[in-house]
Write an enzyme that holds these catalytic residues in place. Structure first.
Site, PDB file in Angstrom:
ATOM      1  N   LYS A 125       0.836  -1.203   0.000  1.00 24.58           N
ATOM      2  CA  LYS A 125       0.000   0.000   0.000  1.00 24.58           C
ATOM      3  C   LYS A 125       0.880   1.267   0.000  1.00 24.58           C
ATOM      4  CE  LYS A 125      -2.737   2.518   3.081  1.00 24.58           C
ATOM      5  NZ  LYS A 125      -3.039   2.627   4.477  1.00 24.58           N
ATOM      6  N   ASP A 176      -6.712   0.999   0.386  1.00 17.99           N
ATOM      7  CA  ASP A 176      -6.834   1.326   1.804  1.00 17.99           C
ATOM      8  C   ASP A 176      -8.228   0.909   2.270  1.00 17.99           C
ATOM      9  OD1 ASP A 176      -8.583   3.115   0.771  1.00 17.99           O
ATOM     10  OD2 ASP A 176      -7.578   4.905   1.466  1.00 17.99           O
TER      11      ASP A 176
END
Ligand code: SF4
Length: 227
Positions: A129, A147
């Site tokens: 991420k 996310d």
């Protein structure tokens, strides 16, 4: 665009979703984490784990005045850095990771934040991420950041059925045009903070209500706001 086999109708639905996201939130997107250079964004993103971007921005405002270079972070005393970032939560791990990460940037990467995913994920505290945040926002490399908002809302929109962030990322890469990858994340975060919140999605107010597979608005009452 898509490599996954999807029907023409589904392609059109996704196209309309993206069009409406652009119309509502514009294509002029900006990273939510304040930063002035690549390493500041990297540190801000490490701090953002399990923490709001607003809180991170409050903390980094003073942090980046106190620690002005990678060397300042690499030479920081862990206990002092822990205090400085305390309010972002998980401060022990985050301080340890920031020190290790900045040391490695200096020793292995000449003080530069690398661009490729393998090098980025070799840094302490940097997962896929965070690596994708850097790739998208710094290097403009098409990437999808999964996310909590992207995970929840992509499922609601019927763009993935998966729970695992990496599988969601692959699904989204399959169905979204590459040009939309970076801004999809920012737009979905905005939608997730205002309308499609985790606690109570406001489907009645949502401009995607007629295209969303999880809309709580009865079909006959759905409002179409197509461009
Ligand atoms: S219609 Fe409801 S569930 Fe779907 S994106 Fe909008 S707020 Fe979320």
């Amino acid at each position: 665009m898509a490599t996954k086999k999807i029907t023409k109708k589904e392609k059109e639905r996704i196209h309309k979703i993206l069009e409406l996201l652009d119309k509502e939130y514009t294509t002029d997107i900006r990273c939510f984490l304040n930063h002035e250079n690549p390493w500041q964004l990297l540190i801000a993103t490490i701090l953002s784990a399990q923490c709001t971007d607003d809180r991170v921005n409050i903390v980094t405002k003073d942090l980046f005045k106190k620690y002005r270079s990678l060397e300042d972070f690499a030479n920081a005393k862990q206990s002092e850095l822990e205090k400085d970032i305390h309010s972002t939560g998980f401060y022990r791990n985050k301080a340890k990771n920031i020190i290790e990460c900045t040391r490695k940037l200096i020793t292995d990467f000449n003080g530069e934040v690398p661009e490729d995913i393998e090098s980025l994920t070799s840094l302490a505290g940097v997962g896929r991420k965070t690596a994708n945040v850097i790739r998208g926002n710094i290097y403009n490399e098409p990437s999808i950041v999964v996310d909590t908002h992207v995970k929840r809302i992509s499922k609601k929109l019927g763009l993935t059925k998966h729970e695992d962030p990496e599988k969601i990322e692959m699904d989204l890469m399959d169905v979204l045009p590459k040009d939309n990858w970076i801004r999809y994340n920012i737009q979905i975060i905005t939608l997730g903070r205002s309308i499609c919140t985790a606690r109570s999605p406001k489907c009645e107010e949502c401009f995607l209500q007629h295209l969303c597979k999880s809309s709580l608005v009865p079909v006959e009452r759905r409002d179409s706001k197509d461009a």
